[in-house]
Motif scaffolding. Structure first.
Motif, mmCIF file in Angstrom:
data_model
loop_
_atom_site.group_PDB
_atom_site.id
_atom_site.type_symbol
_atom_site.label_atom_id
_atom_site.label_comp_id
_atom_site.label_asym_id
_atom_site.label_seq_id
_atom_site.Cartn_x
_atom_site.Cartn_y
_atom_site.Cartn_z
ATOM 1 N N ILE A 14 22.867 24.190 76.328
ATOM 2 C CA ILE A 14 22.500 24.913 77.556
ATOM 3 C C ILE A 14 21.695 23.988 78.468
ATOM 4 C CG2 ILE A 14 21.226 26.885 78.515
ATOM 5 C CD1 ILE A 14 23.256 28.175 76.941
ATOM 6 N N GLY A 15 20.827 23.182 77.861
ATOM 7 C CA GLY A 15 20.034 22.244 78.650
ATOM 8 C C GLY A 15 20.929 21.296 79.427
ATOM 9 N N ILE A 16 21.934 20.749 78.750
ATOM 10 C CA ILE A 16 22.864 19.829 79.423
ATOM 11 C C ILE A 16 23.679 20.576 80.475
ATOM 12 C CG2 ILE A 16 24.905 18.370 79.100
ATOM 13 C CD1 ILE A 16 23.740 17.591 76.360
ATOM 14 N N GLY A 17 24.117 21.786 80.134
ATOM 15 C CA GLY A 17 24.919 22.580 81.075
ATOM 16 C C GLY A 17 24.161 22.865 82.355
ATOM 17 N N VAL A 18 22.909 23.290 82.214
ATOM 18 C CA VAL A 18 22.105 23.587 83.405
ATOM 19 C C VAL A 18 21.890 22.306 84.218
ATOM 20 C CG1 VAL A 18 19.817 24.318 84.200
ATOM 21 C CG2 VAL A 18 20.979 25.605 82.411
ATOM 22 N N TYR A 21 24.895 21.476 86.151
ATOM 23 C CA TYR A 21 24.969 22.333 87.329
ATOM 24 C C TYR A 21 24.062 21.814 88.437
ATOM 25 C CZ TYR A 21 24.283 25.921 90.674
ATOM 26 O OH TYR A 21 24.199 26.566 91.875
ATOM 27 N N VAL A 22 22.820 21.502 88.073
ATOM 28 C CA VAL A 22 21.841 21.082 89.076
ATOM 29 C C VAL A 22 22.326 19.827 89.800
ATOM 30 C CG1 VAL A 22 19.516 20.127 89.350
ATOM 31 C CG2 VAL A 22 19.877 22.161 87.955
ATOM 32 N N LEU A 23 22.841 18.868 89.035
ATOM 33 C CA LEU A 23 23.329 17.642 89.662
ATOM 34 C C LEU A 23 24.528 17.895 90.562
ATOM 35 C CD1 LEU A 23 23.318 14.706 87.123
ATOM 36 C CD2 LEU A 23 21.683 15.246 88.920
ATOM 37 N N MET A 24 25.521 18.621 90.014
ATOM 38 C CA MET A 24 26.807 18.711 90.710
ATOM 39 C C MET A 24 26.771 19.697 91.857
ATOM 40 S SD MET A 24 29.162 18.427 87.348
ATOM 41 C CE MET A 24 30.757 18.182 88.085
ATOM 42 N N ASP A 25 26.298 20.937 91.594
ATOM 43 C CA ASP A 25 26.215 21.856 92.720
ATOM 44 C C ASP A 25 25.056 21.438 93.617
ATOM 45 O OD1 ASP A 25 27.741 23.888 93.834
ATOM 46 O OD2 ASP A 25 26.342 25.455 93.243
ATOM 47 N N GLY A 26 24.101 20.701 93.049
ATOM 48 C CA GLY A 26 22.977 20.229 93.847
ATOM 49 C C GLY A 26 23.424 19.428 95.053
ATOM 50 N N PHE A 27 24.351 18.484 94.835
ATOM 51 C CA PHE A 27 24.731 17.675 96.002
ATOM 52 C C PHE A 27 25.602 18.462 96.973
ATOM 53 C CE2 PHE A 27 28.394 16.200 93.321
ATOM 54 C CZ PHE A 27 29.424 16.400 94.220
ATOM 55 N N ASP A 28 26.431 19.401 96.473
ATOM 56 C CA ASP A 28 27.230 20.119 97.486
ATOM 57 C C ASP A 28 26.423 21.209 98.187
ATOM 58 O OD1 ASP A 28 27.892 22.587 96.022
ATOM 59 O OD2 ASP A 28 29.256 21.370 94.821
ATOM 60 N N LEU A 29 25.417 21.793 97.483
ATOM 61 C CA LEU A 29 24.489 22.679 98.193
ATOM 62 C C LEU A 29 23.685 21.859 99.215
ATOM 63 C CD1 LEU A 29 23.184 24.808 95.200
ATOM 64 C CD2 LEU A 29 24.261 25.757 97.225
ATOM 65 N N ASP A 56 34.013 24.032 93.794
ATOM 66 C CA ASP A 56 34.317 25.202 92.975
ATOM 67 C C ASP A 56 34.102 24.888 91.491
ATOM 68 O OD1 ASP A 56 35.152 27.672 92.284
ATOM 69 O OD2 ASP A 56 37.183 27.481 93.069
ATOM 70 N N GLY A 57 34.574 23.712 91.082
ATOM 71 C CA GLY A 57 34.345 23.284 89.703
ATOM 72 C C GLY A 57 32.851 23.096 89.435
ATOM 73 N N ASN A 58 32.134 22.544 90.409
ATOM 74 C CA ASN A 58 30.692 22.350 90.235
ATOM 75 C C ASN A 58 29.986 23.673 89.981
ATOM 76 O OD1 ASN A 58 31.256 19.726 90.884
ATOM 77 N ND2 ASN A 58 30.341 19.790 92.934
ATOM 78 N N GLU A 59 30.375 24.678 90.775
ATOM 79 C CA GLU A 59 29.681 25.952 90.684
ATOM 80 C C GLU A 59 29.974 26.659 89.361
ATOM 81 O OE1 GLU A 59 29.013 27.641 94.649
ATOM 82 O OE2 GLU A 59 29.805 29.464 93.780
ATOM 83 N N THR A 60 31.102 26.306 88.737
ATOM 84 C CA THR A 60 31.456 26.950 87.478
ATOM 85 C C THR A 60 30.405 26.674 86.394
ATOM 86 O OG1 THR A 60 33.762 26.711 88.117
ATOM 87 C CG2 THR A 60 33.333 27.259 85.831
ATOM 88 N N TRP A 61 29.695 25.543 86.529
ATOM 89 C CA TRP A 61 28.628 25.269 85.546
ATOM 90 C C TRP A 61 27.542 26.326 85.597
ATOM 91 C CZ3 TRP A 61 29.120 21.710 81.763
ATOM 92 C CH2 TRP A 61 30.144 20.769 81.914
ATOM 93 N N LEU A 62 27.343 26.932 86.757
ATOM 94 C CA LEU A 62 26.351 28.011 86.867
ATOM 95 C C LEU A 62 26.810 29.222 86.059
ATOM 96 C CD1 LEU A 62 23.759 29.192 88.227
ATOM 97 C CD2 LEU A 62 25.231 30.006 90.046
ATOM 98 N N ILE A 63 28.104 29.537 86.168
ATOM 99 C CA ILE A 63 28.632 30.680 85.408
ATOM 100 C C ILE A 63 28.520 30.392 83.922
ATOM 101 C CG2 ILE A 63 30.531 32.326 85.317
ATOM 102 C CD1 ILE A 63 30.240 31.840 88.086
ATOM 103 N N LEU A 64 28.783 29.125 83.548
ATOM 104 C CA LEU A 64 28.651 28.765 82.137
ATOM 105 C C LEU A 64 27.197 28.949 81.695
ATOM 106 C CD1 LEU A 64 29.942 27.658 79.585
ATOM 107 C CD2 LEU A 64 29.323 25.371 80.314
ATOM 108 N N GLY A 65 26.267 28.567 82.565
ATOM 109 C CA GLY A 65 24.858 28.771 82.235
ATOM 110 C C GLY A 65 24.549 30.239 81.994
ATOM 111 N N GLY A 66 25.040 31.110 82.887
ATOM 112 C CA GLY A 66 24.802 32.547 82.757
ATOM 113 C C GLY A 66 25.427 33.115 81.495
ATOM 114 N N ALA A 67 26.702 32.811 81.286
ATOM 115 C CA ALA A 67 27.410 33.351 80.120
ATOM 116 C C ALA A 67 26.864 32.732 78.835
ATOM 117 C CB ALA A 67 28.906 33.084 80.243
ATOM 118 N N GLY A 68 26.524 31.434 78.892
ATOM 119 C CA GLY A 68 25.988 30.754 77.711
ATOM 120 C C GLY A 68 24.636 31.329 77.295
#
Lengths: 336, 469
Positions: A14-18, A21-29, A56-68
């Motif tokens: 989960i730590g790596i997943g989050v 997310y922060v890195l990948m969606d971070g730059f597109d946000l 879209d793929g970047n944001e999927t890490w957020l969903i993985l964080g939530g579901a995980g």
């Protein structure tokens, strides 16, 4: 299960997943946060095209964080979300507006495009702020009875979380601007080179404020940093060195180094946060082991995740490879 | 007045799910169609397939975008409004939803980028592969989500210990008894939805004498598929109903409007159910047919609503009427598809303006049918959150207040209204613009400077603005 600590494995996953997310969606946000400050429409076109195929793929890490979280640490899920009820709504509304902006902006005419520019900027900024506020709330702690949150709807909103929220907005903007340097040329890149040092200075200012404020806000954090191992102080030191390195590379107009440096900064912030909070999943009382789900459930998901995550990383890397290099404002939407 | 957080949370969840559900049901079918078009183009090199695929990919991208953003909301709504339910059932639902993310969401989201933007950047085989992965992703996603949903209707493979669900058998829990029917029913519904949209839009182009070459092919493909899928759906729906009759007899009683348990129950065609007096008004019924359909015997016993206390019954009117709307639309679909297929076989479909018009009118109906179907199955489960295990009132977040739910409910409605209105507006424009003409296909395309789609459409809007002023 005594031989392997499944919960520890899940903390790592989960730590790596989050962090992914922060890195990948971070730059597109971040690209969205920078949108109103871009010099012209062409720059905005280029910036949006640089992230359109991958956001879209970047944001999927957020969903993985939530579901995980629900799967491995249901208590974290069941306490954080009700506690952050209003914040979660803001985060989701932000993500909705910025998400549809990708499709709608390129299908709108010059008449209405500015609305989707605003939607992209507003949505990205609100989502980034909400994520920073979530991190701040985590440090701050929750009012919990048994396995449930019992505090009020706006307990999370304090001066401290306001500051962490703004800090993440600045941090994502830094990721976004260094990404823009990496992906564009000409006047857009010139503009990004001008803005980047200012953003880096802002991020370092937030780093100093958070570093002073956090130990004051949380007794646990204070003890961790001042009573225990002094070797931890290597992390702030590395942070300052990395920032200096990025400043230097920006001055020399290096395209890739500032982005790599900014990601390194985020990694250091992130590790610093984890060290501060360890081992609490739901501060101030519950550890990750208290918050864990059934070992059978953790194991059932672990088998699949260990097999699938490398595959996901593989095809994600492939798409980044496909869309490598500088973007061209006239090219991206030809086939779409 | 005290605001009831339970009722408001139910309304909020129903609103968000209903809004979300209409997107995947369309994109699942459309993704498969695009993959077929890409495969045809790959094999035949005929530019017609490429034009069609490009056109429907534009539609797909718009609808998928709205589906993704509304879907993210769902992943967090369990936690915000139903945290006790989430916490109790996390040992099962957590891994299932996580598997959906790692097997489906990443696949869709990542390969969609290549499908949309990679046509000129990857080899043609890789582009076809991406189209197939997006289609596969949408399918895998619906499998997991329906497994989770079916389990809430027909829970299996778990034990309830101290308020926490523990999984005793993953295969029994995942492949619970209603999953096969629900999955088949939903998959067919997706194909039918995608099929009627493609058929309706193509028929409209033909009526307007636009894009005849592409529209003719698209119409033919969708009619053949619909003529098989719509009657099949009747069979699958019936099997699903029989499973529900076994597992959730009270839901079927509400669907059928049966109050008393009786042998030789009638099939009620029309009635106005009255919960207070436990009876129907203005009933029109065919004697014994209800028992025959449900038990395959004229005198079979059919459970009635009054066999359980009033607080254990779903709101009968919603279930009863949603069911009739769904079935009614399904029957219309069968008639229209078979008539179109018949005319197609005779080579007269294009010369049948009335049938073509009827096909364009069909476009909104699959969405209505899907929503009605969801109401039947979800409202029919009330008052249970997990059938016979957990009531709705037991699953709600303890710290939640009516005011909070009301504020966010209004917020979601406002956000979705803006998104939906804009989405429909842009969809309409994409459809009005139509596929690129086939004439200027492959040969001279590479010689022309590449123009972004945005530039083309802004021209359209600017002209429209000029015409208005």
């Amino acid at each position: 299960m005594e031989l392997i600590d499944l919960t520890l494995i899940w903390i790592v996953i989960i730590g790596i997943g989050v962090f992914m997310y922060v890195l990948m969606d971070g730059f597109d946000l971040g690209v969205g946060i920078l949108f109103p400050f871009a010099p012209d429409d062409r720059a905005r076109d280029e910036m949006m095209q640089s992230v359109a195929p991958v956001w879209d793929g970047n944001e999927t890490w957020l969903i993985l964080g939530g579901a995980g979280l629900l799967a491995a640490f249901p208590m974290v899920y069941a306490v954080f979300l009700p506690a952050l009820y209003i914040g979660v709504f803001l985060l989701l509304a932000g993500l909705i507006f910025r998400g549809v902006a990708f499709e709608f902006r390129f299908k709108s005419g010059s008449e209405s495009r500015h609305w989707w520019d605003r939607s992209f900027f507003g949505g990205s900024t609100v989502a980034a702020f909400a994520q920073g506020a979530v991190a701040g709330t985590y440090i701050q702690g929750f009012e919990v009875e048994g396995f449930s949150y019992v505090g009020g709807p706006l307990d999370w909103l304090t001066p401290f979380t306001l500051m962490t929220g703004l800090g993440v907005v600045a941090g994502y903007a830094l990721l976004g601007i260094t990404w823009t340097i990496l992906k564009t040329e000409g006047s857009t890149r010139d503009w990004a080179y001008r803005i980047a040092p200012k953003l880096l200075a802002a991020v370092m200012a937030f780093f100093v404020i958070v570093s002073i404020w956090t130990p004051l806000a949380s007794e646990h954090v204070r003890e961790r940093w001042f009573d225990h191992v002094t070797a931890l102080w290597i992390f702030p030191l590395l942070t300052v060195l990395t920032a200096a390195w990025i400043f230097n590379k920006l001055r020399k107009r290096s395209d890739a180094a500032p982005f790599i440096g900014s990601m390194t900064l985020f990694a250091l912030f992130y590790i610093g946060l984890l060290i501060s909070m360890w081992p609490y999943a739901v501060p101030p009382e519950h550890t990750f082991w208290d918050a864990a789900s059934d070992p059978g459930s953790q194991l059932f998901l672990l088998l699949g995740v260990l097999f699938l995550i490398p595959i996901i990383l593989g095809y994600t890397a492939w798409t980044y490879w496909v869309f490598r290099g500088k973007v061209n404002a006239d090219e991206g939407y030809a086939g779409h | 007045m005290e605001l009831d957080p339970l009722l408001l949370s139910r309304i909020q969840f129903a609103f968000v799910v209903s809004f979300h559900a209409i997107f995947p049901v369309f994109t699942i079918g459309l993704a498969a169609y695009i993959a077929v078009l890409e495969a045809l183009y790959y094999r035949t090199d005929n530019p017609v397939w490429e034009k069609l695929s490009k056109f429907w990919t534009k539609v797909f991208a718009l609808v998928f975008g709205m589906g993704v953003v509304s879907g993210i909301v769902m992943a967090f709504q369990f936690g915000t409004n139903w945290s006790t339910f989430s916490y109790s059932s996390a040992n099962f639902l957590g891994p299932i939803l996580s598997y959906e993310v790692v097997t489906a969401f990443f696949l869709e989201a990542t390969f969609l980028g290549v499908l949309l933007f990679g046509r000129d950047k990857v080899p043609r085989g890789a582009h076809l592969f991406s189209a197939c992965m997006v289609a596969l992703g949408t399918f895998i996603s619906s499998f997991w989500i329906l497994s989770a949903n079916s389990w809430m209707h027909t829970p299996a493979g778990v034990e309830f210990n101290d308020g926490i669900i523990q999984v005793t058998s993953w295969t029994q829990a995942i492949f619970n008894s209603s999953l096969p029917y629900r999955f088949a029913h939903m998959a067919l519904a997706s194909f039918i939805t995608g099929g009627f949209v493609v058929a309706g839009v193509s028929a409209w182009y033909l009526l307007k004498e636009r894009n005849p070459e592409t529209s003719r092919k698209a119409l033919k493909m969708s009619i053949v598929m619909l003529a098989i899928a719509t009657p099949l759906q009747l069979v699958v729906g019936d099997l699903h109903g029989l499973n529900t009759f076994e597992e959730q007899p009270i839901k079927v009683a509400a669907m059928e409007g049966h109050w008393e348990t009786q042998e030789g129950a009638p099939l009620i065609l029309f009635a106005i159910p009255d919960s207070r007096n436990e009876t129907n008004h203005l009933e029109i019924a065919i004697p014994k047919l209800g028992s025959l359909i449900l038990t395959h015997s004229l005198d079979g016993e059919v459970t009635g609503l009054t066999s359980v206390p009033a607080e254990d019954r779903p709101p009968v009117g919603i279930v009863f009427w949603s069911f009739r709307i769904m079935v009614g639309i399904g029957l219309i679909f069968i008639v229209i598809s078979l008539a179109s297929a018949w005319q197609l076989w005779r080579g007269k479909l294009e010369a049948s303006p009335r049938l073509l018009k009827a096909l364009t009118w069909m476009i909104p109906l699959p969405f209505v049918a899907v929503l009605a179907g969801w109401f039947v199955t979800e409202v029919g489960r009330q008052p249970w959150l997990i059938q016979d295990m957990m009531r709705l009132s037991e699953g709600i977040t303890p710290s939640i207040t009516g005011g909070m739910v009301l504020v966010t409910l209004i917020g979601y409605i406002a956000v979705y209204a803006v998104v939906f209105a804009a989405g429909l507006y842009y969809l309409r424009r994409v459809i009005l613009a139509g596929p690129d003409p086939v004439e200027d296909a492959s040969s001279d395309e590479s010689a022309r400077p590449k123009r972004p789609w945005s530039a083309v459409s802004s021209g359209l809007e600017d002209e429209a603005a000029k015409a208005r002023s």
